[in-house]
Structure formats: C-alpha cells, structure tokens
Design a protein around this motif. Structure first.
Motif, PDB file in Angstrom:
ATOM      1  N   VAL A 137       0.915  -1.396   0.074  1.00  0.00           N
ATOM      2  CA  VAL A 137       0.034  -0.176  -0.127  1.00  0.00           C
ATOM      3  C   VAL A 137       0.882   1.154   0.101  1.00  0.00           C
ATOM      4  N   ASP A 138       0.491   2.418  -0.652  1.00  0.00           N
ATOM      5  CA  ASP A 138       1.251   3.406  -0.886  1.00  0.00           C
ATOM      6  C   ASP A 138       0.232   4.439  -0.227  1.00  0.00           C
ATOM      7  N   ILE A 139       0.656   5.312   0.708  1.00  0.00           N
ATOM      8  CA  ILE A 139      -0.213   6.398   1.467  1.00  0.00           C
ATOM      9  C   ILE A 139       0.090   7.701   0.905  1.00  0.00           C
ATOM     10  N   ASP A 140      -0.929   8.309   0.352  1.00  0.00           N
ATOM     11  CA  ASP A 140      -0.851   9.554  -0.571  1.00  0.00           C
ATOM     12  C   ASP A 140      -1.597  10.764   0.263  1.00  0.00           C
ATOM     13  N   TYR A 141      -1.194  10.883   1.751  1.00  0.00           N
ATOM     14  CA  TYR A 141      -2.002  11.588   2.474  1.00  0.00           C
ATOM     15  C   TYR A 141      -1.523  13.315   2.281  1.00  0.00           C
ATOM     16  N   GLU A 142      -2.455  13.964   1.912  1.00  0.00           N
ATOM     17  CA  GLU A 142      -1.885  15.499   1.370  1.00  0.00           C
ATOM     18  C   GLU A 142      -2.613  16.435   2.129  1.00  0.00           C
ATOM     19  N   TYR A 143      -2.118  17.003   3.340  1.00  0.00           N
ATOM     20  CA  TYR A 143      -0.685  16.621   3.934  1.00  0.00           C
ATOM     21  C   TYR A 143      -1.260  16.725   5.324  1.00  0.00           C
ATOM     22  N   PRO A 144      -0.399  15.836   6.031  1.00  0.00           N
ATOM     23  CA  PRO A 144      -0.415  15.951   7.551  1.00  0.00           C
ATOM     24  C   PRO A 144       0.568  16.990   8.128  1.00  0.00           C
ATOM     25  N   THR A 145       0.563  18.307   7.710  1.00  0.00           N
ATOM     26  CA  THR A 145       1.432  19.279   8.061  1.00  0.00           C
ATOM     27  C   THR A 145       0.619  20.246   8.934  1.00  0.00           C
ATOM     28  N   SER A 146       1.364  21.061   9.865  1.00  0.00           N
ATOM     29  CA  SER A 146       0.668  21.867  10.725  1.00  0.00           C
ATOM     30  C   SER A 146       0.434  23.188  10.105  1.00  0.00           C
ATOM     31  N   MET A 147       0.849  23.504   8.720  1.00  0.00           N
ATOM     32  CA  MET A 147       0.877  24.751   8.149  1.00  0.00           C
ATOM     33  C   MET A 147      -0.574  25.014   7.771  1.00  0.00           C
ATOM     34  N   LYS A 148      -1.112  26.190   8.203  1.00  0.00           N
ATOM     35  CA  LYS A 148      -2.449  26.590   7.910  1.00  0.00           C
ATOM     36  C   LYS A 148      -2.600  26.592   6.462  1.00  0.00           C
ATOM     37  N   ASP A 149      -3.968  26.195   6.308  1.00  0.00           N
ATOM     38  CA  ASP A 149      -4.401  26.319   4.779  1.00  0.00           C
ATOM     39  C   ASP A 149      -3.407  25.553   3.911  1.00  0.00           C
ATOM     40  N   ALA A 150      -3.087  24.294   4.184  1.00  0.00           N
ATOM     41  CA  ALA A 150      -2.080  23.669   3.428  1.00  0.00           C
ATOM     42  C   ALA A 150      -3.094  22.392   2.760  1.00  0.00           C
ATOM     43  N   GLY A 151      -2.831  21.832   1.639  1.00  0.00           N
ATOM     44  CA  GLY A 151      -3.780  20.647   1.146  1.00  0.00           C
ATOM     45  C   GLY A 151      -4.793  21.255   0.526  1.00  0.00           C
ATOM     46  N   ASN A 152      -5.893  20.513   0.180  1.00  0.00           N
ATOM     47  CA  ASN A 152      -7.013  20.967  -0.530  1.00  0.00           C
ATOM     48  C   ASN A 152      -7.763  21.969   0.323  1.00  0.00           C
ATOM     49  N   PRO A 153      -8.132  23.063  -0.446  1.00  0.00           N
ATOM     50  CA  PRO A 153      -9.095  23.979   0.263  1.00  0.00           C
ATOM     51  C   PRO A 153     -10.443  23.226   0.934  1.00  0.00           C
ATOM     52  N   LEU A 154     -10.757  22.396   0.165  1.00  0.00           N
ATOM     53  CA  LEU A 154     -12.180  21.888   0.540  1.00  0.00           C
ATOM     54  C   LEU A 154     -12.093  21.282   2.003  1.00  0.00           C
ATOM     55  N   ASP A 155     -10.828  20.750   2.322  1.00  0.00           N
ATOM     56  CA  ASP A 155     -10.469  20.214   3.645  1.00  0.00           C
ATOM     57  C   ASP A 155      -9.992  21.010   4.884  1.00  0.00           C
TER      58      ASP A 155
END
Length: 766
Positions: free
Chosen positions: A220-238
């Motif tokens: 399995v390949d995990i493509d988690y975008e993103y477990p970062t603490s930077m505000k407003d990172a990743g998909n805006p819907l999330d």
C-alpha cells in the motif's frame, strides 16, 4: 499527486539488536536469514519474523530483476477509462517490463474508516477493446482484473494500491461523482480534541491488510496530502476540518504508519509474502516545515518524493513545475527573503535536489525515489521574467479556485487540456499531458481536442494562437514553452530534462524515479501526424537506469563508521510549535538513557543532519552544541554538494544521566530536516552507536533490557543540587528527598523554595 485526483547479516558475529529486543519468531535459522535482508534503518515489528528475504537481498536492496537496479514507479490512474469519450489509458497501455512498480491511484478512506474503491476498480469492463479482455481467473473485473492479468505475464512487476491523493485525502467521490466530505485521513487519524484516533487507525489498517490480500497487491502507498501543521495546506475543501487539527496531524500520521507497518509485517509472516509500505511525500520546504522530523521514514520501504508542483497557478510566481536545482532567482523565495536572510544560508528549497537531500538526512539513498511529472503547469498573461521565467501572473478578482482569495492567472483552453472543473467551470492551471505539449511546440492543435471540450469555433482560448517556443535553463535543468503572443508560460518535462534527472539518480545512488502519471507519456503517431500517448519518456528512463550500479543501501557514510555496539539511548524531538509559528525551527531534544548503566557527565553525542538546512544548528540550553563538519556550505545554486552536517554536544561535566533518566535541550535550526541520524555516543574511552538508528548489523551490549522510567522511590539518582552550579532547562537534581527539574537557566535558587511558577519543577519523591 497533482490536483486531479514513500541488522545486516549478523551471521557469525552475534544476535541482531531486534532479536535481543524480543523480535525472534519461528526458527532461529529463518529469523537470522530474514534479519540479514532487512534494509538499513527499517523498523521491524517486535515478535514477528518478517520475510524480508522475499523482497530484499542480503545487502538489504530490493529485488527487481537483472535489468532493474533502480526503480521506475508509475502511477496508473483510475479515471482514464474512455467511458466519457476521452482517450482511455488502461492496464494494457502500461509499458510492462520497463517499470518496476505500478501504483494504482486512487483508493480512499470511506465513512467507516476503511479503504474503498469505486466501480472502475472492480466492476467496469471494456468489451471489444483489444488487450482489455477480462481474465476469468478472478472474481472481480475492472482495473484490478487487468492489472493482475498483466502482472501474471510480468511477475517481476509489483503493484501497490495508493490511498488518498489531493482530491481524496479529506473525503471521497461517491457513485454519482459527488465529493463526500467524510474527513478521510484527517478524521481517521485524529479526534476532534486533537488526540490520536487509534480506533480509526486500527480499523483502516485491518481493512488495508484484507484489501491487499483480496486483490493481489504487493503493498500500500499512502498519499496523505498533507499531515502538516501549516495553516491552509492541502485541498481548500478540507481546510475547515484540517486547520482545527493541525497541531496533531503528524502525531496521527506517525501512529498510522507504525500501525500499518506492524499489521503488514504480521500478515507477511503469516502469508509468506512480503507486503510493502510506501508514501508519496511533499517536496516543498514550506510544507515540510510543518511535518516535524517526518518521523515516519523508519516504517517505509521507500519514500516517493512529489518533486513537482513546486510552482503553479495557486500563486502568481511563474516558475518551473519540477526544477532539478535552484538558480538563486526563484521569485517566490526572493519575495520572502530566503536568499538574503543570513540564517537561511541562501538555500533555495523549491527544487528536486533540495527535496532529495532533505530525505537523505533520514534514509539511505536507495530508499528514496525522485518524482518526475509527465504533465505541465502554466499561466497566461505573464508579466516580466525572461521569456516568462520568474515573471508574475495575477488572476483577476473572483477567478481563483474555491478557498483561495488570491492566485495566479492559470492558463486555460487549449493550454489546459487536462483541466479540473469546479461547479462545472474550468479551473485554469496550464495542466496538459506531455503529448499535448509536444504538439503545441510543433504548432499542432491535435485531433483529440473536442474530446476534452475544446471548441475553437466559439471560444478564442480553445484556438491554436501564436507560436510556442521551447526554452531550457541549464542551471535549473528545466524546460518550458513560451508563447509571446498570448504571454503563456507552460512548464514542461522532456527528454533532455528527464535524461539529466536519470543521470542525477544514477550518480547519487538514488533508488529510482516515480512518475506522475503514465498516461502523460508521448509517442509520434505518424498516421495522424501528431503526438499522442506513448512510452518515449519511460523508455528513456529504462534505458538510462538499466545499466546503473546498485543503489546506495547504507544510511551512514563510511567516514562516520557507526560502531557495531549500540546503546539503547534515545534522542527524541518534541514540542514543535504549529508550523506557522515554527520559526526558527525549535524543538526540544529529549535524551533518555534506557540502559542499566549511568552515562557520565562529559559524554559526547554526535549526529548527522541533512544539508537541506544550513550548517548553523545550535542549542539554547548552554550545552555548547556545535557543527563540527559540513559537506556543504554556501548557497545551493546548481545543487547541494554533500548530504550531511555533523553535530557534537556534550553532557555538562556535572550532569550524569542515570538509568531511566532524561535531559532536555533546546535545539534550533533554520530550514526543515527529517530529524537526526548516524548517532554516536562516546564516554569511558569507548564509542557506541544508538539503537534507534535501526542500523544493519551490530549488537547491544549486555545487560540491555529497558529499565523503568525515572525512579520515584528509593535512592535519588540525579546529582545533588549545588548552590554554586549553573543549571539549564531540562536538567535534574536531587534535593531533600525529591527530584527537581529546571525549567530554565538558574544558579543559587534552592529547589523547593521557588514556588509553582518558579524555576524548579518537582519531579517526585526519590
């Protein structure tokens, strides 16, 4: 992914560290053989005889066939089915034999925290399409049937199911194509109060094991975008869900990866089949700043670096999608003072070379794969720059994708063939398969335009206008197309840039390359007089890498010579502020003695850290931490020259570290690194390694069982308090039958007299 949806043979020399720790399962001979094949730095589940030798050789290198000394990993997407009238890219189109691994994109986390896929994976059929006939040996149809059908014909190729992606990290698409905001990885790994959702993680991991068993995947390949603490990172819907949990995301990510590793190891031992665990990881120094020390590398067979999407129309800075090197002129970095602020060392962190060296700080070169894009990114209405490069392009008010208030003016129409849509409207991004970019460069509109919604008769943006001139920057190792008529800049990848990246992979000893995505590759169709889907770039990679030497399998360099004897002493980075407040990067390093022998004052710790950060790490606790050697100094124009800086720090002469005791120091550095590696500890005239490196080979001196945590009864083990001594934060003393811990620098203040808000914290009776 782009927004459409990671104990050498002990043989005669002794028992492995992990066997001492209780990891022996099955017969001694089998366990020793398997331990001999474990990759350097890879965690082994205690009590499980993991069948490493099924996947790795005795040097810990992955077995991939005689003509594949390096990996070529291709992402194969679920949505290019041909059912919507657009060209199909099916399992039969994959260049089998030229790739080593295929990642199916994507599965998702469903509302019950289990892995799930849509009907294209197991139910769809392609009647009448040559090569897409179903194999009746399988109970399911769809992409999974065809992948297994072709894998039987190419048994050396491994398949992994990739979970998540940009669009499905925080939700998933239902049968009608509507996105369900289920929470995905965010809620599966963390609870609303910030605690780790161990129940959700366990449910997911169990479902993954059942899934790979049911559908014949190798892992399995995990493509988690993103477990970062930077505000407003990743998909805006999330953002609404993710921003509330930012400070806990890495903790949940680490728990997820450890659980997956343990459950996959257990299943592998039971099934006699090795199961892989990998991730797609960000390459941006901005995102990585909020991912602590990326502490999941120990659980991964390898990491796939998403060394693309480094510039795009989410902002106004016009630059390469996937430059290999920095050139010291990146407009985005220049705006934020990265080149001029002394503490950054002039290191540009939006390029492939920087990202590789970041991960090299924690992993052998061979457990890292460099990502390459088979697609473009681009802007229109570009101002300034050299043929657009390092210019700017500002999107007009109201034109930005959902969640963004400002953005670049993304190219559209004929310059955006592989476009996404929001509420039925095109999202400008300059996203094209490389075969379409090749046609643009030759002034060919392409017969496939109507299938992608192009209507040149009615929409001027869909028309082929102006000339697209190829440009190439040798410092960046990056090509692009520039249309001076429309002021359109399209960042591309082609045989010249990809050949240079393949040479870079060979020369650095890197594990291989990862491709997003296979359907973007091109070939010339003489009958139609245009470029279309093909295998040109993948064939180039195969031809380049098939003659490479074996990849680098050791985490430490020979000059470090990490000793064979390992002590169970841990150094853990904790207390990271949330990413937006994490500057300078300032974790607490907690050093814990888990042996049964006291470590005396004056003992010296050394470790390496990645050259992705400048050589100015320090401590603010008075321990005198210093950088004693550097493999790179100065800026990184044209590439970093080495992998590591080496640090030395000593316990104060009066600060011994008793069994079970800890000491804390404030550690400071200025660009992201993935923790520390290649530790040594010297005292009593001898030098040891540390067990937490999970290095191949070596033994742990006896006695070595882990003691209980700092004693709370019986004799006091911390040194007695002295009225004349200087103490710094994290240091412990004993006084009047109690252990006391200093919160900050102090001298002459008696423990027990400073009150609740004073310098001394009561750590309990002793």
């Amino acid at each position: 992914m782009k927004p459409s949806r990671l104990h050498a043979a002990l043989a005669a020399c002794g028992t492995s560290l992990l066997l001492i720790a209780g990891a022996l399962a099955g017969t001694a001979t089998a366990a020793t053989d398997n331990a001999a094949c474990r990759p350097d730095g890879l965690y082994q589940t205690p009590g499980v005889d993991v069948p490493y030798c099924l996947n790795y050789d005795e040097d810990g290198r992955e077995k991939m066939g005689a003509d594949h000394p390096r990996r070529i990993i291709g992402y194969f997407t679920s949505w290019r089915t041909g059912k919507n009238g657009q060209p199909a890219y099916l399992a039969s189109n994959i260049p089998w034999g030229k790739v080593t691994h295929i990642n199916y994109a994507f599965a998702h986390v469903d509302g019950s925290n289990k892995i799930a896929v849509d009907d294209t994976a197991t139910g769809m059929e392609w009647p009448g399409v040559a090569g897409a006939e179903m194999d009746p040996a399988y109970s399911y149809k769809g992409h999974f049937n065809l992948l297994n059908k072709y894998k039987k014909q190419n048994p050396g190729t491994k398949t992994l199911v990739s979970v998540g992606g940009w669009a499905e990290t925080g939700g998933y698409f239902d049968a009608t194509g509507k996105r369900v905001a289920s929470g995905g990885f965010y809620s599966m790994t963390t609870n609303a109060d910030g605690s780790v959702n161990q129940a959700g993680i366990g449910t997911f991991a169990d479902s993954v094991v059942a899934f790979v068993r049911a559908y014949g995947f190798n892992g399995v390949d995990i493509d988690y975008e993103y477990p970062t603490s930077m505000k407003d990172a990743g998909n805006p819907l999330d953002w609404t869900l993710a921003n509330a949990r930012r400070s806990s995301l890495m903790k949940g990510y680490a728990a997820l990866m450890k659980t997956l590793r343990q459950k996959l190891d257990t299943a592998a031992a039971a099934d006699g089949k090795y199961y892989m665990l990998t991730v797609a990881a960000p390459a941006s120094g901005y995102l990585l700043r909020g991912m602590e020390t990326f502490q999941v590398t120990q659980y991964l067979d390898y990491v796939n670096i998403m060394s693309y999407d480094l510039h795009g129309a989410w902002n106004e800075f016009v630059g390469p999608n996937a430059a290999l090197y920095d050139d010291g002129k990146d407009a985005e970095l220049a705006k934020w003072g990265v080149y001029t602020a002394a503490q950054y060392g002039g290191l540009g962190y939006l390029n492939t070379d920087w990202a590789y060296h970041y991960f090299r700080g924690a992993m052998p070169a061979g457990r890292i794969n460099v990502g390459v894009p088979y697609y473009t990114r681009g802007w229109k209405n570009v101002n300034g720059g050299v043929n657009g490069l390092w210019g700017t392009s500002n999107g007009p008010s109201g034109s930005c994708p959902q969640g963004l208030t400002t953005c670049g003016d993304g190219a559209r129409g004929i310059d955006n063939l592989w476009h996404d849509e929001e509420n039925g409207k095109e999202v400008g991004a300059g996203s094209n398969p490389m075969w379409h970019a090749m046609n643009l460069a030759k002034g060919i509109a392409g017969s496939y335009g109507p299938a992608y919604g192009l209507d040149p008769a009615n929409d001027p943006e869909d028309r082929l206008t102006g000339a697209y001139t190829r440009n190439y920057n040798t410092t960046l190792t990056a090509p692009w197309l520039w249309n001076a008529t429309k002021k359109v800049f399209l960042s591309t990848e082609d045989d010249q840039s990809l050949g240079a990246k393949a040479d870079y992979v060979k020369n650095q000893g890197i594990g291989g390359v990862m491709i997003w995505e296979l359907a973007g590759d091109y070939a010339w169709d003489a009958a139609k007089g245009e470029y279309f889907m093909g295998q040109t770039l993948t064939s180039l990679l195969y031809d380049k890498l098939r003659t490479a030497t074996p990849y680098g399998a050791a985490k430490a360099k020979a000059k470090v010579a990490v000793p064979a004897e390992k002590l169970d002493v841990t150094i853990e980075a904790t207390g990271f502020p949330a990413g937006d407040s994490n500057y300078p990067i300032n974790p607490k390093l907690v050093i814990t003695n888990r042996t049964q022998t006291a470590i005396p004052g004056g003992a010296e710790f050394q470790w390496d850290y990645a050259t992705s950060a400048p050589n100015n790490a320090k401590d603010q606790s008075g321990f005198g931490l210093r950088v004693i050697s550097s493999e790179h100094t100065g800026n990184n124009i044209g590439g970093l020259k080495g992998d590591f800086h080496r640090v030395s720090v000593k316990l104060p002469t009066w600060q011994s570290l008793a069994p079970g005791a800890s000491v804390t120091l404030d550690y400071v550095y200025y660009l992201p690194v993935p923790g520390q590696a290649n530790y040594t500890l010297t005292f009593g005239g001898r030098t040891y390694g540390l067990a937490q490196d999970l290095a191949r080979g070596g033994v742990t001196p006896s006695p070595s069982p882990t003691p209980t945590v700092t004693p709370t009864g019986g004799a006091c083990t911390a040194p007695a308090w002295s009225a004349t001594a200087v103490y710094t934060g994290g240091q412990r003393v004993s006084h009047k039958g109690h252990t006391w811990e200093a919160k900050w620098w102090t001298q002459g203040q008696e423990p027990g007299t400073t009150g609740e808000w004073g310098v001394w914290k009561d750590a309990g009776a002793c």
